[in-house]
Design a protein around this motif. Structure first.
Motif: not given
Length: 668
Positions: A297-298, A325-327, A355-361, A378-387
């Motif tokens: 994890l970066p 994170h996407r990778m 981790e993506s939520e922390r990044l968005a914050v 923020r959009a990429k974090w929500r993408n993961k939450v939705i998935a």
């Protein structure tokens, strides 16, 4: 926020100088190269592009920074000065100028790498993630000035190819002798520092070592691939391999020239995920099942730590972590099908959500409110939450999708104002279309037609932005089109068109479904098949075929013509057989499946059912085989549901299984 804010790694053009001879020459070459290859600065504020390729460049143009005589940015550089560059005058002179332009970005590499590439205990991350961090930064150097980067990389390659130390000897007076090739002087560089001076981090995890091109016997603390492995050659291989992925792979995207306020401006479109995944898979050396997840994890810095970096490094740090994170979520090696879906300590995919939520914050706390990276993170974090929610909590998935739509609309507004460039907004809306499409699909399966209709309306707007930004009409890509773009773009757009075709196949309009079939059959499948033959990969072809099978079967069920139905069934059967051919694992019947593999099984079963209803046989496949495939897919989806509510994909599969049992006659 400033225009073109997604140009994350812009070069720095030096001011006019009359200093020491070598420095003054390099600075003037840098300014002239910037003029020619479209870098925005005070003498070229609109980033007007005069040249796009190294082979178009002449020494005269480079000497004056213009194609036309006496129209350059500086006083013309004397021919005698340019003649001192060796072994190739043009390549050497351009590389000297390009190095001056790109060199100020090396400290940005170092800032980002030190921030993200080491754990809290100062331990380097695994090779694959270090390579991804470095590769993303290099890619952003390209995206921020495409023509200049490609020309600089080409000049580096030319210089290196002509600078080998090999030379033949000759027998003279009965003894072997000869002259050594003259060595290049210190001012005759064959390196581009954003490549050659930064790649050491990938190999060693160390950002503080000296220029390794000048050191052949440096000992490394990391385990070597072999006792006699050359670290120098391995570094050069990494650079060459990544440049090939960026500029030659099926996922390379494309750049284009377009008018901009009376000038010619270059833009680039590339979706990095495909290139990064392939690159990482090729260099993989880590046993991930035995690896501590913290080394994958970066590291996400604190707000205070990030603020201490330069603004360019702040933004690049957010972007690099976002892309890694996407990778990590997409790459199959990091996500074995056996990983516990509900345990963030064993599932990289699940851990990346938090981790993506922390990044968005972090992005919201440090960057300007109108910085597009805030909305992007923020959009990429929500993408993961939705998935994660889609197969367990449809209410949460829909609620998060509405919030995601707000981020998408904000980014589209930033694009209209010129803050986000055309290539970036095209990648943004394209990358989020699959999750929005999935939620719309799920809502329709559950009978929530209002939500489904609204999201499909939003998707229509997103795809309009995608094609308008790239100046492409999808119908001109079809085989019967006489457009000049027909021959150039299908291969480059194929990795993205299957998402558009999938969206069209869910339409209530026959014309949309027919266009979906045509795009997949005439554009995407041929391009992915050609890529599969060239590169030996099958995933892209498998996905393209299964999207086509779905569209054919949807249209089969809608049409009222028996003759048309049989024609569609035959084509679906043929494409289904091809899926099985490129995916032999589908008939193995063992092991757990990843989400994309479940979709493949569902497509195969759908094709078999439609074919069987017309008594059309597939090679080596019968109805019993179809039942086993359907049961395997069902077990996997039930495992994902974990006792939660019924979701759209499972509803769809259950209807398909019922239809399978109603097939009246066996295939013969």
């Amino acid at each position: 926020m400033f225009p073109d804010a997604m140009m994350l790694m812009p070069v720095a053009v030096p001011a006019p100088t009359e200093g020491r001879r070598a420095t003054a020459t390099a600075d003037r070459l840098a300014r002239n190269a910037a003029m020619l290859f479209g870098v925005p600065f005070e003498e070229n504020p609109l980033g007007h592009v005069q040249l796009t390729r190294f082979d178009e460049l002449t020494l005269q143009a480079l000497s004056q920074g213009a194609l036309e005589p006496d129209n350059g940015s500086d006083k013309r550089i004397a021919t005698a000065t340019l003649n001192r560059f060796r072994p190739n005058r043009k390549a050497g002179a351009l590389l000297a100028g390009a190095e001056t332009l790109f060199a100020p970005l090396v400290p940005v590499f170092n800032e980002v790498i030190r921030t993200t590439g080491l754990t809290e205990r100062n331990v380097p991350l695994i090779l694959e993630v270090r390579a991804a961090i470095w590769a993303i930064l290099v890619l952003e150097c390209y995206k921020s000035q495409p023509a200049l980067f490609v020309a600089a990389a080409t000049s580096r390659n030319v210089q290196r190819s002509l600078s080998h130390s090999w030379a033949p000897y000759e027998v003279r007076h009965g003894a072997l002798g000869g002259d050594e090739l003259p060595s290049l002087g210190a001012d005759q560089s064959t390196t581009l520092s954003i490549l050659d001076h930064t790649v050491q981090f990938v190999m060693t995890g160390d950002t503080d070592r000296p220029d390794l091109d000048e050191i052949s016997d440096v000992e490394s603390d990391r385990p070597r691939m072999g006792e006699d492995a050359s670290e120098k050659f391995l570094r050069e291989d990494l650079i060459s391999r990544w440049l090939k992925h960026m500029l030659d792979s099926p996922d390379r995207g494309f750049a284009w020239l377009g008018p901009h306020n009376g000038s010619r401006r270059m833009r680039a479109f590339i979706s990095p995920l495909g290139c990064i995944n392939a690159f990482i898979d090729e260099i993989a050396e880590t046993d991930l099942l035995a690896c501590d997840m913290e080394l994958m994890l970066p590291r996400i810095p604190s707000a205070g730590e990030l603020r201490r970096l330069s603004l360019t490094a702040q933004r690049a740090t957010i972007w690099v972590i976002l892309q890694v994170h996407r990778m990590l979520r997409d790459n199959a090696r990091f996500n074995p099908a056996t990983a516990a879906a509900d345990d963030p300590d064993s599932s990289v995919k699940l851990r990346v959500v938090s981790e993506s939520e922390r990044l968005a914050v972090l992005a919201e706390a440090v960057l300007a409110p109108d910085d597009p990276l805030v909305s992007w993170a923020r959009a990429k974090w929500r993408n993961k939450v939705i998935a994660q929610a889609l197969e367990r909590d449809s209410v949460e998935a829909v609620a998060q999708t509405h919030l995601l739509r707000d981020d998408i609309e904000q980014m589209k507004a930033l694009a209209r104002s010129g803050i986000v460039d055309e290539g970036s907004i095209a990648e943004f809306v394209r990358s989020l279309s699959p999750i929005v499409n999935s939620v719309a699909d799920d809502a329709k399966e559950r009978g929530d037609n209002d939500t489904s209709a609204q999201l499909r309306h939003d998707l229509a707007s997103d795809w309009h932005v995608f094609f308008e930004s790239l100046n492409v009409n999808p119908r001109t890509l079809l085989a019967k089109s006489e457009s000049s773009t027909r021959h150039a773009l299908p291969e480059l757009l194929a990795p993205h068109l299957h998402n558009y075709a999938g969206y069209l196949s869910r339409s209530d309009a026959d014309d949309d479904i027919e266009l979906s079939i045509l795009l997949q059959r005439d554009v995407v499948v041929p391009a992915r098949r050609a890529a599969s033959r060239m590169h030996g990969t099958t995933t892209g072809l498998r996905v393209a075929l299964q999207v086509l099978v779905r569209a054919l079967c949807v249209q089969h069920d809608r049409t009222g013509s028996p003759e048309r139905q049989r024609h569609l069934a035959r084509e679906a059967a043929e494409m289904t057989a091809q899926i099985i051919d490129v995916s032999p694992w589908t008939l193995a019947g063992e092991g757990e499946l990843r989400s994309g593999q479940v979709n493949t099984l569902t497509a195969i079963v759908t094709g078999i059912v439609v074919a069987a209803e017309h008594n059309i046989a597939l090679p080596n496949v019968d109805l019993d085989c179809a039942r086993k495939l359907a049961e395997r897919a069902h077990r996997e989806l039930e495992r994902r549901r974990s006792g939660g509510e019924m979701f759209g994909r499972l509803e769809q599969l259950n209807r398909l299984r019922t239809r399978l049992e109603m097939v009246p006659t066996p295939m013969t």
